[in-house]
Design a protein around this motif. Structure first.
Motif: not given
Length: 85
Positions: A36-47
């Motif tokens: 759950g890496y927070p990217l920006a503006k509420g977007w989240v990445l699963d690294l």
């Protein structure tokens, strides 16, 4: 914009910037294993999933070629579909 945008789509739409993508690349290179890496503006990445499912990026991480690692990880992140958190 697409219903299920990629990071690249979000970048093109100015939803996120390179200044927000670069720390995610750095996190992968630093072996930060997060789902759950927070990217920006509420977007989240699963690294973890991003690297697990991108063979070229996973292979690049096993080399000592720093520029190659960075480029392959960045490409993998640009192609992934983040989720709105």
């Amino acid at each position: 914009m697409a219903i299920n945008p990629t990071v690249s789509d979000l970048r093109k739409a100015a939803e996120i910037s390179d200044d927000e993508i670069n720390p995610a690349v750095d996190a992968v290179l630093a072996h930060v294993a997060t789902e759950g890496y927070p990217l920006a503006k509420g977007w989240v990445l699963d690294l973890v999933e991003t690297i697990r499912t991108n063979a070229a990026a996973a292979e690049a991480l096993t080399t000592d070629k720093v520029a190659w690692k960075r480029n392959m990880v960045r490409t993998a992140l640009l192609l992934v579909h983040p989720v709105k958190g």
